[in-house]
Design a protein around this motif. Structure first.
Motif, PDB file in Angstrom:
ATOM      1  N   MET A 299      56.985  46.378  42.655  1.00  0.00           N
ATOM      2  CA  MET A 299      56.022  45.512  42.210  1.00  0.00           C
ATOM      3  C   MET A 299      55.944  44.852  43.318  1.00  0.00           C
ATOM      4  SD  MET A 299      56.799  43.041  39.110  1.00  0.00           S
ATOM      5  CE  MET A 299      58.251  41.985  39.205  1.00  0.00           C
ATOM      6  N   ALA A 300      54.037  45.240  42.667  1.00  0.00           N
ATOM      7  CA  ALA A 300      53.003  44.229  43.539  1.00  0.00           C
ATOM      8  C   ALA A 300      53.185  42.827  43.116  1.00  0.00           C
ATOM      9  CB  ALA A 300      51.480  44.779  43.982  1.00  0.00           C
ATOM     10  N   ILE A 301      52.455  42.068  43.739  1.00  0.00           N
ATOM     11  CA  ILE A 301      51.902  40.569  43.479  1.00  0.00           C
ATOM     12  C   ILE A 301      50.458  40.569  44.043  1.00  0.00           C
ATOM     13  CG2 ILE A 301      52.474  38.608  44.034  1.00  0.00           C
ATOM     14  CD1 ILE A 301      54.963  38.407  44.620  1.00  0.00           C
ATOM     15  N   ALA A 302      49.700  39.582  43.324  1.00  0.00           N
ATOM     16  CA  ALA A 302      48.236  39.341  43.020  1.00  0.00           C
ATOM     17  C   ALA A 302      48.270  38.328  43.337  1.00  0.00           C
ATOM     18  CB  ALA A 302      47.009  41.109  43.105  1.00  0.00           C
ATOM     19  N   GLU A 303      47.094  37.633  44.272  1.00  0.00           N
ATOM     20  CA  GLU A 303      46.964  36.120  44.095  1.00  0.00           C
ATOM     21  C   GLU A 303      44.980  36.423  43.610  1.00  0.00           C
ATOM     22  OE1 GLU A 303      46.395  32.037  45.922  1.00  0.00           O
ATOM     23  OE2 GLU A 303      46.143  33.710  47.403  1.00  0.00           O
ATOM     24  N   VAL A 304      44.745  35.902  42.451  1.00  0.00           N
ATOM     25  CA  VAL A 304      43.370  36.380  42.241  1.00  0.00           C
ATOM     26  C   VAL A 304      42.578  34.750  41.666  1.00  0.00           C
ATOM     27  CG1 VAL A 304      41.885  37.703  40.845  1.00  0.00           C
ATOM     28  CG2 VAL A 304      43.788  38.746  41.567  1.00  0.00           C
ATOM     29  N   THR A 305      41.234  34.562  42.117  1.00  0.00           N
ATOM     30  CA  THR A 305      40.105  34.153  41.859  1.00  0.00           C
ATOM     31  C   THR A 305      39.212  34.158  41.365  1.00  0.00           C
ATOM     32  OG1 THR A 305      41.139  32.167  43.548  1.00  0.00           O
ATOM     33  CG2 THR A 305      39.705  32.287  42.492  1.00  0.00           C
ATOM     34  N   VAL A 306      38.843  34.065  40.523  1.00  0.00           N
ATOM     35  CA  VAL A 306      37.132  34.013  39.419  1.00  0.00           C
ATOM     36  C   VAL A 306      36.417  33.224  39.715  1.00  0.00           C
ATOM     37  CG1 VAL A 306      36.500  35.681  38.024  1.00  0.00           C
ATOM     38  CG2 VAL A 306      38.225  36.199  38.593  1.00  0.00           C
ATOM     39  N   ILE A 307      35.420  32.954  39.914  1.00  0.00           N
ATOM     40  CA  ILE A 307      34.787  32.267  40.207  1.00  0.00           C
ATOM     41  C   ILE A 307      32.632  32.666  39.355  1.00  0.00           C
ATOM     42  CG2 ILE A 307      33.269  30.456  41.638  1.00  0.00           C
ATOM     43  CD1 ILE A 307      35.568  30.918  43.845  1.00  0.00           C
ATOM     44  N   PRO A 308      32.574  31.885  38.221  1.00  0.00           N
ATOM     45  CA  PRO A 308      31.362  32.410  37.846  1.00  0.00           C
ATOM     46  C   PRO A 308      30.962  31.467  38.532  1.00  0.00           C
ATOM     47  CG  PRO A 308      32.994  31.326  35.896  1.00  0.00           C
ATOM     48  CD  PRO A 308      33.239  31.909  37.330  1.00  0.00           C
ATOM     49  N   ILE A 309      29.461  32.159  38.503  1.00  0.00           N
ATOM     50  CA  ILE A 309      28.322  31.364  39.637  1.00  0.00           C
ATOM     51  C   ILE A 309      26.834  31.736  38.700  1.00  0.00           C
ATOM     52  CG2 ILE A 309      26.842  31.675  41.292  1.00  0.00           C
ATOM     53  CD1 ILE A 309      28.978  32.847  42.736  1.00  0.00           C
ATOM     54  N   GLY A 310      26.805  29.960  39.076  1.00  0.00           N
ATOM     55  CA  GLY A 310      25.320  29.760  37.499  1.00  0.00           C
ATOM     56  C   GLY A 310      25.420  29.354  36.437  1.00  0.00           C
ATOM     57  N   THR A 311      26.594  28.675  36.160  1.00  0.00           N
ATOM     58  CA  THR A 311      26.905  28.604  34.364  1.00  0.00           C
ATOM     59  C   THR A 311      26.012  27.386  33.736  1.00  0.00           C
ATOM     60  OG1 THR A 311      28.547  27.708  35.362  1.00  0.00           O
ATOM     61  CG2 THR A 311      28.939  29.681  34.630  1.00  0.00           C
ATOM     62  N   GLY A 312      25.836  26.321  34.824  1.00  0.00           N
ATOM     63  CA  GLY A 312      24.797  25.671  34.171  1.00  0.00           C
ATOM     64  C   GLY A 312      25.981  24.181  34.590  1.00  0.00           C
ATOM     65  N   SER A 313      27.014  24.620  35.117  1.00  0.00           N
ATOM     66  CA  SER A 313      28.200  23.050  35.104  1.00  0.00           C
ATOM     67  C   SER A 313      29.254  23.693  35.830  1.00  0.00           C
ATOM     68  CB  SER A 313      29.003  22.921  33.640  1.00  0.00           C
ATOM     69  OG  SER A 313      30.146  22.282  34.161  1.00  0.00           O
ATOM     70  N   THR A 314      29.474  22.921  36.685  1.00  0.00           N
ATOM     71  CA  THR A 314      30.743  22.914  37.774  1.00  0.00           C
ATOM     72  C   THR A 314      31.620  22.389  36.905  1.00  0.00           C
ATOM     73  OG1 THR A 314      30.582  20.100  37.713  1.00  0.00           O
ATOM     74  CG2 THR A 314      29.048  21.020  39.404  1.00  0.00           C
ATOM     75  N   SER A 315      32.550  22.988  35.728  1.00  0.00           N
ATOM     76  CA  SER A 315      33.435  22.597  34.883  1.00  0.00           C
ATOM     77  C   SER A 315      33.629  24.251  34.447  1.00  0.00           C
ATOM     78  CB  SER A 315      33.388  21.907  33.973  1.00  0.00           C
ATOM     79  OG  SER A 315      35.057  22.010  33.716  1.00  0.00           O
ATOM     80  N   LEU A 316      34.614  24.744  35.240  1.00  0.00           N
ATOM     81  CA  LEU A 316      35.504  25.930  35.311  1.00  0.00           C
ATOM     82  C   LEU A 316      36.499  26.402  34.613  1.00  0.00           C
ATOM     83  CD1 LEU A 316      34.526  27.504  38.318  1.00  0.00           C
ATOM     84  CD2 LEU A 316      33.441  27.793  36.494  1.00  0.00           C
ATOM     85  N   SER A 317      36.749  24.801  33.730  1.00  0.00           N
ATOM     86  CA  SER A 317      38.476  25.661  32.710  1.00  0.00           C
ATOM     87  C   SER A 317      38.540  25.826  31.752  1.00  0.00           C
ATOM     88  CB  SER A 317      38.744  24.087  32.229  1.00  0.00           C
ATOM     89  OG  SER A 317      38.372  23.365  31.592  1.00  0.00           O
ATOM     90  N   SER A 318      36.767  26.257  30.870  1.00  0.00           N
ATOM     91  CA  SER A 318      36.728  27.429  29.740  1.00  0.00           C
ATOM     92  C   SER A 318      36.855  28.740  30.395  1.00  0.00           C
ATOM     93  CB  SER A 318      35.633  26.551  29.272  1.00  0.00           C
ATOM     94  OG  SER A 318      34.680  27.107  29.349  1.00  0.00           O
ATOM     95  N   TYR A 319      36.641  29.176  31.384  1.00  0.00           N
ATOM     96  CA  TYR A 319      36.229  30.184  31.722  1.00  0.00           C
ATOM     97  C   TYR A 319      37.785  31.093  32.627  1.00  0.00           C
ATOM     98  CZ  TYR A 319      30.779  30.643  32.467  1.00  0.00           C
ATOM     99  OH  TYR A 319      29.904  30.444  31.379  1.00  0.00           O
ATOM    100  N   VAL A 320      38.711  29.293  33.209  1.00  0.00           N
ATOM    101  CA  VAL A 320      39.435  29.963  33.161  1.00  0.00           C
ATOM    102  C   VAL A 320      40.861  29.894  31.750  1.00  0.00           C
ATOM    103  CG1 VAL A 320      41.869  28.915  34.713  1.00  0.00           C
ATOM    104  CG2 VAL A 320      39.604  28.511  35.762  1.00  0.00           C
ATOM    105  N   ALA A 321      40.697  28.914  30.959  1.00  0.00           N
ATOM    106  CA  ALA A 321      41.364  28.989  29.327  1.00  0.00           C
ATOM    107  C   ALA A 321      41.004  30.947  29.105  1.00  0.00           C
ATOM    108  CB  ALA A 321      41.139  29.269  28.529  1.00  0.00           C
ATOM    109  N   GLU A 322      39.836  30.954  29.053  1.00  0.00           N
ATOM    110  CA  GLU A 322      39.543  32.332  29.174  1.00  0.00           C
ATOM    111  C   GLU A 322      39.949  33.712  29.263  1.00  0.00           C
ATOM    112  OE1 GLU A 322      35.734  35.168  28.189  1.00  0.00           O
ATOM    113  OE2 GLU A 322      35.299  33.295  29.191  1.00  0.00           O
ATOM    114  N   LEU A 323      40.286  33.647  31.189  1.00  0.00           N
ATOM    115  CA  LEU A 323      40.971  34.755  31.573  1.00  0.00           C
ATOM    116  C   LEU A 323      42.390  34.348  31.545  1.00  0.00           C
ATOM    117  CD1 LEU A 323      39.131  34.356  35.179  1.00  0.00           C
ATOM    118  CD2 LEU A 323      38.270  35.814  33.243  1.00  0.00           C
ATOM    119  N   GLN A 324      43.203  34.014  30.739  1.00  0.00           N
ATOM    120  CA  GLN A 324      43.978  33.444  30.406  1.00  0.00           C
ATOM    121  C   GLN A 324      44.659  34.370  29.254  1.00  0.00           C
ATOM    122  OE1 GLN A 324      46.621  32.489  33.193  1.00  0.00           O
ATOM    123  NE2 GLN A 324      44.480  32.370  33.975  1.00  0.00           N
ATOM    124  N   GLN A 325      43.891  34.111  28.227  1.00  0.00           N
ATOM    125  CA  GLN A 325      43.778  35.411  27.292  1.00  0.00           C
ATOM    126  C   GLN A 325      43.479  36.349  27.576  1.00  0.00           C
ATOM    127  OE1 GLN A 325      40.301  32.743  24.943  1.00  0.00           O
ATOM    128  NE2 GLN A 325      42.438  31.756  24.047  1.00  0.00           N
TER     129      GLN A 325
END
Length: 102
Positions: A1-27
């Motif tokens: 089994m493999a293990i991956a560490e992933v960071t996804v960063i949306p750019i140019g969203t108009g806000s410095t807060s990314l928690s709504s995107y992170v929640a969406e990625l978890q869904q």
């Protein structure tokens, strides 16, 4: 089994807060079959067969575009050990065993 560490960063969203995107990625990850995942404060750890991990990474990379992001930066680090079973839990336990009792 493999293990991956992933960071996804949306750019140019108009806000410095990314928690709504992170929640969406978890869904999105919750809908992926054949993987396990853990959210951390800085990234998400995905465990499973390599082909399933890549499919999950593609799905979470695409998600911010569907929510209006015009640019997405995704960083991936993969640990693919094939000589014996490995998991995030096993790796942490190994270090704890070496630290001894606290």
């Amino acid at each position: 089994m493999a293990i991956a560490e992933v960071t996804v960063i949306p750019i140019g969203t108009g806000s410095t807060s990314l928690s709504s995107y992170v929640a969406e990625l978890q869904q999105v990850l919750a809908k992926q079959e054949g993987i396990q995942y853990t959210l951390t404060s800085m990234s998400t750890i995905i465990e499973g067969p390599l082909d399933r991990i890549f499919a999950a990474i593609r799905a979470i990379h695409e998600a911010p575009f569907q929510s209006g992001a015009q640019r997405v930066s995704t960083s991936v680090k993969i640990d693919d050990r094939r000589d014996k079973e490995s998991s995030s839990e096993q790796k942490l336990r190994s270090v704890q065993d070496k630290l001894g009792p606290s």
